[in-house]
Structure formats: C-alpha cells, structure tokens
Design a protein around this motif. Structure first.
Motif, short mmCIF file in Angstrom:
data_model
loop_
_atom_site.label_atom_id
_atom_site.label_comp_id
_atom_site.label_asym_id
_atom_site.label_seq_id
_atom_site.Cartn_x
_atom_site.Cartn_y
_atom_site.Cartn_z
N LEU A 5 0.83 -1.20 0.00
CA LEU A 5 0.00 0.00 0.00
C LEU A 5 0.86 1.26 0.00
O LEU A 5 0.55 2.25 -0.67
CB LEU A 5 -0.94 -0.01 1.21
CG LEU A 5 -2.06 -1.06 1.19
CD1 LEU A 5 -2.82 -1.03 2.51
CD2 LEU A 5 -3.01 -0.83 0.02
N THR A 6 1.94 1.23 0.77
CA THR A 6 2.85 2.37 0.80
C THR A 6 3.47 2.61 -0.58
O THR A 6 3.58 3.74 -1.05
CB THR A 6 3.96 2.15 1.84
OG1 THR A 6 3.36 1.96 3.12
CG2 THR A 6 4.92 3.33 1.90
N TRP A 7 3.87 1.51 -1.23
CA TRP A 7 4.47 1.62 -2.56
C TRP A 7 3.48 2.20 -3.56
O TRP A 7 3.80 3.08 -4.34
CB TRP A 7 4.94 0.23 -3.00
CG TRP A 7 5.56 0.19 -4.37
CD1 TRP A 7 6.83 0.56 -4.71
CD2 TRP A 7 4.92 -0.24 -5.58
NE1 TRP A 7 7.04 0.38 -6.05
CE2 TRP A 7 5.89 -0.11 -6.62
CE3 TRP A 7 3.67 -0.72 -5.88
CZ2 TRP A 7 5.59 -0.45 -7.93
CZ3 TRP A 7 3.38 -1.07 -7.20
CH2 TRP A 7 4.34 -0.93 -8.21
N LEU A 8 2.22 1.70 -3.49
CA LEU A 8 1.20 2.20 -4.40
C LEU A 8 0.91 3.67 -4.15
O LEU A 8 0.71 4.46 -5.08
CB LEU A 8 -0.09 1.38 -4.24
CG LEU A 8 -0.05 -0.04 -4.79
CD1 LEU A 8 -1.32 -0.80 -4.40
CD2 LEU A 8 0.12 -0.05 -6.30
N SER A 9 0.88 4.07 -2.87
CA SER A 9 0.61 5.46 -2.53
C SER A 9 1.69 6.37 -3.09
O SER A 9 1.41 7.46 -3.62
CB SER A 9 0.51 5.62 -1.01
OG SER A 9 0.34 6.97 -0.65
N LYS A 10 2.96 5.95 -3.00
CA LYS A 10 4.06 6.76 -3.50
C LYS A 10 4.00 6.89 -5.02
O LYS A 10 4.35 7.94 -5.56
CB LYS A 10 5.39 6.15 -3.06
CG LYS A 10 5.69 6.33 -1.58
CD LYS A 10 7.03 5.73 -1.22
CE LYS A 10 7.34 5.95 0.26
NZ LYS A 10 8.64 5.35 0.65
N ARG A 12 1.22 6.78 -6.78
CA ARG A 12 0.04 7.58 -7.13
C ARG A 12 0.22 9.04 -6.75
O ARG A 12 -0.26 9.94 -7.45
CB ARG A 12 -1.18 6.99 -6.43
CG ARG A 12 -2.49 7.66 -6.86
CD ARG A 12 -3.66 7.00 -6.17
NE ARG A 12 -4.93 7.62 -6.54
CZ ARG A 12 -6.09 7.32 -5.99
NH1 ARG A 12 -6.16 6.39 -5.06
NH2 ARG A 12 -7.19 7.93 -6.37
N PHE A 13 0.88 9.27 -5.62
CA PHE A 13 1.07 10.64 -5.13
C PHE A 13 2.55 10.90 -4.90
O PHE A 13 2.99 11.01 -3.76
CB PHE A 13 0.28 10.88 -3.84
CG PHE A 13 -1.18 10.57 -3.94
CD1 PHE A 13 -2.03 11.40 -4.65
CD2 PHE A 13 -1.70 9.43 -3.33
CE1 PHE A 13 -3.39 11.12 -4.74
CE2 PHE A 13 -3.05 9.15 -3.41
CZ PHE A 13 -3.90 9.98 -4.13
N PRO A 14 3.34 10.98 -5.95
CA PRO A 14 4.79 11.19 -5.77
C PRO A 14 5.05 12.53 -5.09
O PRO A 14 4.46 13.55 -5.44
CB PRO A 14 5.33 11.18 -7.21
CG PRO A 14 4.14 11.52 -8.06
CD PRO A 14 2.95 10.95 -7.37
N TYR A 15 5.94 12.51 -4.10
CA TYR A 15 6.17 13.73 -3.32
C TYR A 15 7.52 13.63 -2.63
O TYR A 15 7.84 12.61 -2.00
CB TYR A 15 5.07 13.89 -2.27
CG TYR A 15 5.31 15.01 -1.28
CD1 TYR A 15 5.29 16.34 -1.68
CD2 TYR A 15 5.57 14.73 0.05
CE1 TYR A 15 5.51 17.37 -0.78
CE2 TYR A 15 5.79 15.75 0.96
CZ TYR A 15 5.76 17.06 0.54
OH TYR A 15 6.00 18.08 1.43
N GLU A 16 8.31 14.66 -2.75
CA GLU A 16 9.59 14.73 -2.09
C GLU A 16 9.55 15.88 -1.07
O GLU A 16 9.42 17.04 -1.44
CB GLU A 16 10.71 15.00 -3.09
CG GLU A 16 12.11 15.00 -2.49
CD GLU A 16 12.53 13.64 -1.96
OE1 GLU A 16 13.31 13.60 -1.00
OE2 GLU A 16 12.05 12.62 -2.51
N PRO A 17 9.59 15.56 0.23
CA PRO A 17 9.50 16.62 1.24
C PRO A 17 10.59 17.67 1.08
O PRO A 17 11.70 17.37 0.65
CB PRO A 17 9.66 15.86 2.56
CG PRO A 17 9.30 14.44 2.24
CD PRO A 17 9.73 14.22 0.83
#
Length: 406
Positions: A5-10, A12-17
């Motif tokens: 789920l974490t992999w899928l979320s990343k 779908r919503f790519p984000y670099e703090p």
C-alpha cells in the motif's frame, strides 16, 4: 500488505518533502557504546520518550533493536502507554517500561505483551491490589460489579521511590506499607524499583550524594524482601558520572544517547556525537533596499542594500522564535553561516545571503547542524535561546519524516 500500500501510494502521489531530518545510525550506536563504559555491567535501557527526544520514536527503536547485541534482555523506556502501542504497532519486540504516570484502569486492562508500568504513588498501588482482591473474592458471583471491567493480571511494575526530586514516587516512609501490599497481592509482580537524580550535573555533588546514600539503602531493603527482583535503576544520563557509587544493575540513557550533552564533563571523557541534522533548500531570493523592513512586526530594517532568501522552515518546524534576528543557518556544502533576519514565521524564515556567491532557488541549506561547534547546532541554539538542548530537540514535529542514514 502495508508495504504494498505504501508503494502504491508513493506511485500515485509522488512527493519529495522539502525538509529532511536525518538521523545517523552510526552516531546513535557510537553514543550508546560510549555510555556502556560507565553503565553497570554495560547494561543500558535507552529512553525513547517524547518521540525519542525529537529524533523519531520508531526510527530510533528500529536502529537499536536491529543492532546486534544492543539491548538484548533489557528494555526500552517510554513515557506513555500510547508510545508503547505505537512501538508494538511497528513490530518492535523489545520489552518496554512505561515510566510516566498511567491510570490504574489502563494498567488493569493493558493487553500488550512484555510491557511493564511504573507505579509512581500509593494510590495506584492500592487500586491495583484492591482490584485483584475484589476479583478473587467476588469474581465468580453473579451480580457483583467489578471496579474495572475486563481487567487482566498479573501486572508487571517498577515501583518508583522519591529520593529527593519531589515529583513522582512514593516517599521512603511509605516503603514498608508498599512492600506489604505487593507481597500480599497475587495481581502485582514487582519487576523493578527506580528513582531519579535531580541535580547530577552540578559540580557540587552534595545533594546527589545524599540521594545515592538513600537509594543504596532502599535497594538493599527491597532485595532482601524480593530476592528475584530483576531491575534496580537510578542513573539518568548525568548519573553515569557516579558509576562506582550507585547500587544498580541497569542505567537509563536519554539525552546522552542522542549526543546532546558535553562528553568532556565525564571521567573519563566521552566522545559524544549529535545524531540529528535538519536540511532544506532555498525557496525564494530577492533584493532588499536600504531602509526596507522584513517580516512580521518590521523588526529588521536594512542598513544597506542586501540580498535575502527564504527557507520553508519556521517555528512550526522547530526554528525557535527566539532565533529571530539572532540565529544562523548554513548555506551550501561549504556551510557558510548566514544570519536570520526579521521575525521567524510559522513556516518561513528569512536569511541574509548578501555575502554568499552562487545561491539559487534550490540551493541546499542546513537548519540544524550535527557539528556541535557550528552556530546552528542544537547545543549552540540552546545557549542562544537560554534554554536546554531537550527543549530544542523535542519541538521538532513528529510529522517531519526522519531519514536514517549511514
């Protein structure tokens, strides 16, 4: 499943703090090994309360648990049952001692395995003992309303004794009563006893000596009554200075684990290394003309034409408001110091970059340095703010991602 789920979320919503809080594995373990030199038989219980002093509860626990031989057969220390739940939810298996106050009804129904609670007053001890007495007498009778529904026991506890700090702990004149209560209860297992030094970093050791003398007497009293007592611990970080004087078989290590104390004050000196570093980037650059002001309240007025820049970090992210017009941020790989100008805002801080060449939007900056000699190390920030290192470290918010490095 969670990793998927974490992999899928990343994806779908790519984000670099924008902000990186880096935690050094090697420095953390190095500091632990330095204090092992002064711990009783090298036995240390790491203190992970308050989000591991701002360093990341889960991240620090995972480092320590995976380090071979690091805390085998000992325990992590947290402040609350909530923190214990968070550790178990992330599959941390090491035994846990909750050292803060916990309601008797929470202790009574706690279901987590390998959890011990610190009992800090006689009221809690009586409540736990009374609950078991009522259950034993009436538990099988229809119509009896138990004081705590769903209670589970026995309860594994460490009893805290007040040796002079006057915060938590039963008083010495309550010890005999406490011993009788524990010995007469089938629901309470005394795993350990503890107390806390209040002035162990003072050059005048008189008060600490008085606490140690009282503590050693208490240890002998409890060990004579409970031959199978597993733990007795008094030392905090500063208390390691008194290694040869304290009767204990484990010590507690908090602020020293994170390298935020002067190792030269110990004998022999300890080589301590700050574990945390915070980095971000320049997000804006503009020219400031002589006479123009910066930030809320117009607290800074340019005395000359300047180049200024913003970083996406403010008091919400841990830059103390007391650093307004006085703090320092380091720019670029050369770590060029640039002064904070104007008032620190909630999520933005402004710095003077007039004397730095080649700064652009995206240039890396260091908000908090892990070099204790830099002006923006936690130690130096604490000095400037007239406070303690704890106060600075724990205010770095938990939602900022901690990245474990090296």
């Amino acid at each position: 499943m969670m990793n998927l789920l974490t992999w899928l979320s990343k994806r779908r919503f790519p984000y670099e703090p924008l902000i990186a809080v880096e935690i050094s594995r090697s420095r953390l373990i190095h500091n632990l090994n330095e204090f092992r030199k002064l711990a009783p038989n090298g036995c240390i219980a790491p203190v992970l309360k308050s989000n591991a002093y701002g360093h990341g509860l889960i991240e620090v626990a995972e480092i320590l648990e995976t380090e071979s031989g690091c805390v085998t057969s000992l325990f992590f220390i947290v402040d609350s049952y909530f923190e214990a739940i968070a550790l178990r939810a992330k599959h941390i298996r090491t035994p846990i001692l909750i050292i803060g106050y916990t309601r008797p009804e929470t202790i009574a129904i706690a279901k987590l395995k390998h959890i011990s609670f610190t009992v800090t007053n006689m009221e809690t001890l009586r409540a736990l003992a009374k609950k078991a007495e009522i259950e034993n007498t009436h538990g099988g009778m229809i119509g009896i309303q138990l004081p705590i529904v769903g209670a589970r026991w026995p309860h594994i506890i460490h009893l805290k004794i007040d040796t002079g700090m006057r915060r938590q702990g039963i008083m010495p004149d309550e010890i005999n009563n406490a011993i009788e209560m524990i010995q007469g209860s089938q629901s309470i297992i005394l795993e350990g006893i503890c107390s806390h030094l209040s002035d162990a970093n003072n050059e005048d050791e008189a008060f600490t000596d008085s606490q140690i003398i009282l503590w050693n007497k208490i240890v002998r009293q409890f060990r004579s009554k409970f031959p199978h007592l597993k733990y007795w611990h008094l030392s905090n970080t500063d208390g390691h200075r008194f290694k040869g004087e304290i009767e204990a078989n484990v010590s507690r290590l908090g602020i020293g684990l994170y390298g935020l104390i002067d190792g030269k004050s110990f004998t022999p000196p300890l080589d301590l290394k700050p574990v945390m570093e915070m980095k971000t980037i320049i997000t804006g650059i503009k020219k400031l003309q002589i006479g123009e002001t910066v930030g809320y309240g117009n607290t800074f007025t340019a005395q000359k034409n300047m180049t200024i820049a913003t970083v996406p970090v403010g008091y919400f992210e841990g830059i103390d408001c007391r650093l307004s017009n006085s703090g320092i941020i380091l720019i670029g790989p050369e770590n060029i110091p640039c002064p904070i100008i104007g008032r620190v805002s909630m999520n933005i801080t402004t710095i003077d970059i007039s004397n730095v060449i080649g700064v652009n939007v995206g240039t890396a900056v260091t908000i908090i340095s892990n070099d204790p000699d830099q002006p923006n190390s936690i130690e130096k920030i604490a000095e400037k703010c007239n406070t303690i290192t704890y106060d600075i470290a724990v205010k770095i918010p938990a939602q900022l991602k901690r990245a474990v490095i090296d």
